[in-house]
Design an enzyme around this catalytic site. Structure first.
Site: not given
Ligand code: GAR
Length: 212
Positions: A17, A94, A96, A110, A112, A145, A148
């Protein structure tokens, strides 16, 4: 004159991302945005190495063995030192602390990999697949806070195919994530929105409001 806004990217892993955001900035698709710093809580995160290779400022602030608040204070100090306007959590695994969130009100995003509020937490794609949903997707939201939870900025849907397994589904969701994050950043940088209850809506100009 275009006022430049500094983005701070926080990641813990692969960083796809982050790369999509960086590519879109380089291609001029996020006018006014530049990446001021990339921070990882893990020294072995491939994303931080990619940031270095791209010539971006890349910092590892290890979280292991530290109290959440202590680590958060170090990260916030680095973000403030680099005059970060907008923080993008990009696979930052992590939670926050409330204190961290209060340092940057409505300025932390963020991504998700599910259609929130369905399947918050870890391994959202696997959760959705195992549940048997026919449509999943991704969500970019403001961070508050709770986990997700904050106001939704952009969502993209992904159909679940009979031929999918959890990996193919996760791959197609990831493709949509890379598009969704840039859209959300542009909305927030434009600043033409307001939060009504939980809803992020286009800001009404005062003359439009008066006519109603
Ligand atoms: C992504 O799928 C993102 O949506 C998820 O981690 C992955 C990171 O991929 N995030 C979560 O699950 C947060 N709750 P990346 O390091 O290739 O961007």
């Amino acid at each position: 004159m275009l006022v430049m806004k500094n983005l701070g990217i926080l990641l813990s892993g692969r960083g796809s991302n982050f790369v999509a955001i960086a590519d879109n900035i380089d291609a001029g698709r996020i006018p006014g945005g530049r990446i001021a710093i990339v921070i990882s809580n893990r020294s072995d995160a491939p994303g931080i190495e990619t940031a270095r290779q791209r010539g971006l400022q890349a910092l590892v602030i290890p979280s292991k063995g530290k109290e959440r608040q202590t680590h958060d204070r170090e990260v916030v100090a680095a973000l403030k030192e680099n005059k970060v306007d907008l923080i993008c959590l990009a696979g930052y695994m992590r939670l926050l602390s409330p204190w961290f969130v209060r340092q940057f009100p409505q300025r932390i995003l963020n991504i998700h990999p599910s259609l929130l509020p369905a399947f918050p937490g870890l391994e959202a794609q696997q959760q959705a697949f195992a549940y048997g949903v026919k449509v999943s997707g991704c969500t970019v939201h403001l961070v508050d806070e709770e986990l997700d939870h904050g106001a939704i900025i952009v969502q993209k849907t992904v159909p679940v195919l009979d031929t999918d397994d959890e990996h193919t589904l996760a791959e197609r969701i990831l493709e949509r994530e890379h598009i969704a994050y840039t859209e959300a950043i542009k909305i927030v940088l434009d600043g033409e929105f307001e939060i009504v209850g939980r809803r992020l809506v286009k800001a009404q100009r005062s003359e439009v409001r008066l006519q109603k």
